[in-house]
Design a protein around this motif. Structure first.
Motif, PDB file in Angstrom:
ATOM      1  N   PHE A 106      -6.538   4.438  -2.150  1.00 57.04           N
ATOM      2  CA  PHE A 106      -7.893   4.003  -2.528  1.00 57.04           C
ATOM      3  C   PHE A 106      -8.063   4.082  -4.043  1.00 57.04           C
ATOM      4  N   TRP A 107      -7.471   5.101  -4.641  1.00 54.52           N
ATOM      5  CA  TRP A 107      -7.507   5.208  -6.104  1.00 54.52           C
ATOM      6  C   TRP A 107      -6.753   4.040  -6.736  1.00 54.52           C
ATOM      7  N   PHE A 108      -5.568   3.743  -6.199  1.00 55.41           N
ATOM      8  CA  PHE A 108      -4.775   2.645  -6.757  1.00 55.41           C
ATOM      9  C   PHE A 108      -5.467   1.302  -6.555  1.00 55.41           C
ATOM     10  N   ALA A 109      -6.062   1.088  -5.388  1.00 61.19           N
ATOM     11  CA  ALA A 109      -6.749  -0.179  -5.135  1.00 61.19           C
ATOM     12  C   ALA A 109      -7.892  -0.376  -6.121  1.00 61.19           C
ATOM     13  N   HIS A 110      -8.618   0.707  -6.390  1.00 58.42           N
ATOM     14  CA  HIS A 110      -9.728   0.625  -7.351  1.00 58.42           C
ATOM     15  C   HIS A 110      -9.214   0.362  -8.761  1.00 58.42           C
ATOM     16  N   ARG A 111      -8.187   1.106  -9.172  1.00 57.95           N
ATOM     17  CA  ARG A 111      -7.656   0.949 -10.535  1.00 57.95           C
ATOM     18  C   ARG A 111      -7.021  -0.417 -10.753  1.00 57.95           C
ATOM     19  N   ASN A 112      -6.337  -0.939  -9.736  1.00 56.33           N
ATOM     20  CA  ASN A 112      -5.661  -2.228  -9.854  1.00 56.33           C
ATOM     21  C   ASN A 112      -6.559  -3.408  -9.504  1.00 56.33           C
ATOM     22  N   LYS A 113      -7.783  -3.091  -9.027  1.00 59.89           N
ATOM     23  CA  LYS A 113      -8.691  -4.148  -8.570  1.00 59.89           C
ATOM     24  C   LYS A 113      -7.983  -5.058  -7.569  1.00 59.89           C
ATOM     25  N   ASP A 114      -7.310  -4.428  -6.609  1.00 57.30           N
ATOM     26  CA  ASP A 114      -6.493  -5.158  -5.632  1.00 57.30           C
ATOM     27  C   ASP A 114      -6.782  -4.620  -4.234  1.00 57.30           C
ATOM     28  N   ASN A 115      -7.662  -5.308  -3.510  1.00 58.19           N
ATOM     29  CA  ASN A 115      -8.024  -4.859  -2.172  1.00 58.19           C
ATOM     30  C   ASN A 115      -6.902  -5.027  -1.155  1.00 58.19           C
ATOM     31  N   SER A 116      -5.901  -5.857  -1.466  1.00 53.58           N
ATOM     32  CA  SER A 116      -4.791  -6.013  -0.527  1.00 53.58           C
ATOM     33  C   SER A 116      -3.993  -4.724  -0.383  1.00 53.58           C
ATOM     34  N   LEU A 117      -4.115  -3.819  -1.356  1.00 53.59           N
ATOM     35  CA  LEU A 117      -3.418  -2.540  -1.263  1.00 53.59           C
ATOM     36  C   LEU A 117      -3.979  -1.665  -0.146  1.00 53.59           C
ATOM     37  N   LEU A 118      -5.134  -2.044   0.394  1.00 54.49           N
ATOM     38  CA  LEU A 118      -5.740  -1.279   1.475  1.00 54.49           C
ATOM     39  C   LEU A 118      -5.504  -1.925   2.841  1.00 54.49           C
ATOM     40  N   PHE A 119      -4.607  -2.902   2.901  1.00 48.23           N
ATOM     41  CA  PHE A 119      -4.322  -3.598   4.154  1.00 48.23           C
ATOM     42  C   PHE A 119      -3.841  -2.625   5.223  1.00 48.23           C
ATOM     43  N   ASN A 120      -2.868  -1.784   4.884  1.00 45.89           N
ATOM     44  CA  ASN A 120      -2.368  -0.812   5.862  1.00 45.89           C
ATOM     45  C   ASN A 120      -3.437   0.216   6.199  1.00 45.89           C
ATOM     46  N   GLU A 121      -4.177   0.660   5.185  1.00 45.24           N
ATOM     47  CA  GLU A 121      -5.203   1.688   5.415  1.00 45.24           C
ATOM     48  C   GLU A 121      -6.260   1.174   6.396  1.00 45.24           C
ATOM     49  N   LYS A 122      -6.646  -0.062   6.239  1.00 45.60           N
ATOM     50  CA  LYS A 122      -7.625  -0.640   7.166  1.00 45.60           C
ATOM     51  C   LYS A 122      -7.063  -0.680   8.581  1.00 45.60           C
ATOM     52  N   ASN A 123      -5.801  -1.053   8.710  1.00 47.28           N
ATOM     53  CA  ASN A 123      -5.178  -1.118  10.035  1.00 47.28           C
ATOM     54  C   ASN A 123      -5.099   0.257  10.684  1.00 47.28           C
ATOM     55  N   TYR A 124      -4.806   1.287   9.874  1.00 51.25           N
ATOM     56  CA  TYR A 124      -4.744   2.632  10.439  1.00 51.25           C
ATOM     57  C   TYR A 124      -6.095   3.032  11.042  1.00 51.25           C
ATOM     58  N   LEU A 125      -7.175   2.568  10.426  1.00 51.87           N
ATOM     59  CA  LEU A 125      -8.507   2.946  10.890  1.00 51.87           C
ATOM     60  C   LEU A 125      -8.921   2.207  12.164  1.00 51.87           C
ATOM     61  N   GLN A 126      -8.163   1.175  12.538  1.00 47.63           N
ATOM     62  CA  GLN A 126      -8.478   0.458  13.768  1.00 47.63           C
ATOM     63  C   GLN A 126      -7.929   1.177  14.997  1.00 47.63           C
ATOM     64  N   GLY A 127      -7.007   2.121  14.789  1.00 45.60           N
ATOM     65  CA  GLY A 127      -6.404   2.844  15.893  1.00 45.60           C
ATOM     66  C   GLY A 127      -7.022   4.220  16.081  1.00 45.60           C
ATOM     67  N   ASP A 128      -6.219   5.134  16.594  1.00 42.61           N
ATOM     68  CA  ASP A 128      -6.665   6.504  16.832  1.00 42.61           C
ATOM     69  C   ASP A 128      -6.788   7.223  15.491  1.00 42.61           C
ATOM     70  N   THR A 129      -7.998   7.604  15.134  1.00 39.93           N
ATOM     71  CA  THR A 129      -8.229   8.193  13.817  1.00 39.93           C
ATOM     72  C   THR A 129      -8.077   9.711  13.800  1.00 39.93           C
ATOM     73  N   ARG A 130      -7.818  10.310  14.957  1.00 41.51           N
ATOM     74  CA  ARG A 130      -7.754  11.769  14.996  1.00 41.51           C
ATOM     75  C   ARG A 130      -6.647  12.325  14.110  1.00 41.51           C
ATOM     76  N   SER A 131      -5.551  11.577  13.973  1.00 46.18           N
ATOM     77  CA  SER A 131      -4.442  12.065  13.154  1.00 46.18           C
ATOM     78  C   SER A 131      -4.812  12.141  11.679  1.00 46.18           C
ATOM     79  N   LEU A 132      -5.868  11.433  11.282  1.00 47.56           N
ATOM     80  CA  LEU A 132      -6.284  11.475   9.872  1.00 47.56           C
ATOM     81  C   LEU A 132      -6.625  12.894   9.438  1.00 47.56           C
ATOM     82  N   GLY A 133      -7.098  13.698  10.378  1.00 47.52           N
ATOM     83  CA  GLY A 133      -7.518  15.052  10.042  1.00 47.52           C
ATOM     84  C   GLY A 133      -6.392  15.965   9.618  1.00 47.52           C
ATOM     85  N   ARG A 134      -5.151  15.511   9.752  1.00 46.82           N
ATOM     86  CA  ARG A 134      -4.019  16.325   9.299  1.00 46.82           C
ATOM     87  C   ARG A 134      -3.773  16.194   7.804  1.00 46.82           C
TER      88      ARG A 134
END
Length: 624
Positions: free
Chosen positions: A309-337
């Motif tokens: 998220f820091w890199f996407a903001h600094r680079n002004k490149d939302n495509s860098l969050l493509f994987n991050e968005k996909n991770y949020l579509q699944g089971d988010t419980r693992s994020l807590g690790r």
């Protein structure tokens, strides 16, 4: 008491040479914002709360943090439990608990989170020490305690603040001045990034009470952290691989973000060649199977990274969050690790994940200390082919003898794999010396670390040469012919005059691996091997069928004609090696007379694909 502490600090200045040093980056009387000042200033809560209300993706992350914070309320407070030489698990849990609980308090104003965070802070502050002999432990503990002290500054009891502040100074900052513990200041790997970040957080937290010392600590870090940041050049490939990118780079970003927040400048650190490009490396390292290219000491999992998220903001490149968005579509419980997860809420507060676009680049090549080529046929097709191909050197920090190795995904599965790391304590507890990097170091006897357990070549069953280094020499980016090749001869010194390896995805349908070898002045036997989690059935005419989860892939040897495919067990030779159930090495051997040139060409053909019957010589690949 105050007089004694002052004399002690002056003594440290004299002993460790901190006083009298000229400041290189900070001004002697630099101003400091009020608490909270680290990452997330007072009053910035509203922006995050607005984001949560407006975007279901941010609401998911926020809820994970709140749920984890609630779970933590029922846990016993942390104990000083050291495992082998490390207190690191406790230090990491300290960051997680304090970061999450402090975030929960600042966004809800519920004092149950404040009370529990204060308990954790007091408990770790009263440990005998934070284990300076393994300084990562100190750095992470200091960061966690500093965040809590700073974020909860006006709500902590006065008596608690004194204990916590004293611990940051004596158990965190002061050991970093001791030459027995601070060799990381001159390191060019993740230790430098993590330790400088952690200790600087401590300095920022107690700045007004120890201004001269804190100024020197932060100034020292700004100069020191430039060393590992040079390792991202030229394109951003991180020498230590995916998992250590997640460690070193994330803490590097924690440092840059905090410094920028407080001083209004990162002192040109983010301008280091390749650093802002490294987000592309991290994104491209994840294959279509969902696994990362886990070379070196890495695990094979993949997941949301707050640093992106820091890199996407600094680079002004939302495509860098493509994987991050996909991770949020699944089971988010693992994020807590992820102990740094609250940082994602801070760095992403000005962006919407709904705007995350699909990346366009199908091949990414990074040189540097450990070059890689990463290629795929699609970002959105779950059955896409993905290949990660590695050159580089075994000599890098956390390196393996894996030059020329590759992973390959197709139809949602990983067919050519890498074992990745073995847990360090499992080896160290048995007396195995795993940190030497000399040719005869005991490290290379660990099965997972040498080339005999990787998808690459070996000659006469011998190990690759540690001092060798290979670049990615050529690559092509045409969608119908994505390829990369490398001269890996130097890691087989005295065995070959030349060993060239190329990997290509052809017509978006199948993968070709081609080796062109000229033997040295004596005969040698080359073994071509691929590590796979699939069940292997050997067929006639130089083919094998690989099966996993009901899916199939064909491995076909085009050259040399008549090659006899075989398998090798992955049962390791030592009792200290980790077991490797469900894996097989498949390939073939070829005896090469002295001064002989031979081509080895192997096709990896996913079920349903059709392949050509020949592959051009490597010299013609750039003409495709």
């Amino acid at each position: 008491m105050i007089k004694t502490s002052f004399i002690f600090i002056i003594s440290l200045f004299c002993i460790f040479g901190v006083s009298g040093q000229q400041l290189s980056y900070l001004k002697p009387n630099v101003s400091m914002p009020a608490h909270p000042r680290i990452l997330w200033a007072k009053g910035e809560e509203k922006k995050i709360l607005d984001n949560i209300a407006a975007d279901k993706n941010w609401a998911r992350i926020h809820q994970v943090i709140i749920d984890e914070s609630n779970r933590m309320l029922a846990e016993p407070t942390l104990e000083r439990i050291q495992i082998g030489r490390r207190l690191l698990a406790t230090s990491r849990e300290c960051i997680s608990r304090v970061f999450y609980l402090s975030y929960a308090y600042r966004t809800t104003n519920d004092k149950k989170y404040l009370a529990r965070a204060e308990q954790e802070l007091l408990k770790v502050s009263q440990f005998s020490d934070w284990n300076p002999s393994h300084f990562l432990d100190v750095a992470e503990m200091t960061m966690g305690v500093a965040i809590g002290y700073d974020w909860l500054y006006y709500d902590l009891q006065a008596s608690s603040k004194d204990v916590i502040k004293d611990a940051i100074l004596k158990k965190g900052i002061e050991p970093s001045l001791d030459s027995r513990y601070n060799s990381w200041l001159k390191a060019s790997h993740n230790w430098n990034q993590v330790c400088n970040a952690g200790i600087s957080y401590g300095a920022l937290a107690i700045f007004e009470d120890h201004t001269a010392l804190a100024t020197q600590i932060i100034d020292r870090a700004i100069g020191s952290i430039r060393l590992p940041m040079q390792d991202y050049k030229p394109e951003g490939a991180y020498p230590e691989g995916y998992s250590y990118w997640g460690y070193g780079t994330s803490f590097n970003v924690m440092f840059l973000s905090a410094v920028q927040q407080v001083f209004g400048s990162d002192f040109d650190l983010s301008a280091a060649p390749g650093f802002l490009k490294t987000a592309g490396y991290f994104q491209q390292m994840v294959g279509s199977s969902g696994k990362n290219f886990n070379y070196s000491d890495a695990g094979n999992g993949a997941g949301l990274s707050p640093a992106m998220f820091w890199f996407a903001h600094r680079n002004k490149d939302n495509s860098l969050l493509f994987n991050e968005k996909n991770y949020l579509q699944g089971d988010t419980r693992s994020l807590g690790r992820d102990r740094l997860l609250p940082a994602a809420m801070i760095w992403g507060k000005n962006m919407s994940l709904d705007n995350a676009t699909t990346p366009k680049q199908l091949i990414w090549v990074g040189q540097g200390k450990n070059p890689v080529a990463l290629m795929r046929t699609s970002w959105t097709n779950p059955n896409a082919i993905y290949v990660g191909f590695k050159a580089g050197s075994p000599s890098v920090n956390h390196g393996h003898m894996d030059v020329g190795s590759f992973v390959m995904d197709a139809n949602g599965e990983r067919w050519s794999m890498d074992f990745g790391m073995q847990e360090y304590e499992s080896l160290e507890s048995k007396g195995v010396k795993i940190w030497g990097r000399e040719q005869d170091a005991e490290r290379w006897q660990v099965y997972r670390y040498n080339n005999l357990a990787h998808s690459t070549l070996s000659f006469d069953g011998e190990f690759q040469r540690v001092e060798g280094y290979a670049a990615i020499d050529h690559w092509t980016d045409k969608p119908g012919f994505l390829s990369a090749n490398s001269d890996i001869s130097v890691v087989y010194k005295n065995k070959v005059q030349q060993a060239l390896r190329g990997v290509a995805i052809i017509k978006g349908q199948y993968v070709a691996v081609r080796d062109e070898i000229t033997s040295a002045k004596q005969a040698t036997t080359v073994r071509w091997a691929m590590l796979t989690p699939a069940e292997v059935s050997l067929e006639k005419d130089g083919t094998a069928t690989l099966v996993q989860k009901g899916k199939k892939m064909q491995l076909k040897v085009l050259e040399p004609a008549g090659a006899s495919i075989k398998t090798w067990s992955t049962v390791p030779p030592h009792d200290y090696d980790a077991p490797n159930p469900g894996t097989t090495l498949v390939g073939f051997e070829v005896a090469l007379p002295a001064n002989t040139t031979a081509a080895l060409t192997v096709l990896l053909i996913p079920e349903g694909a059709k392949a050509d019957k020949s592959v051009r010589p490597l010299k013609d690949w750039n003409k495709q």
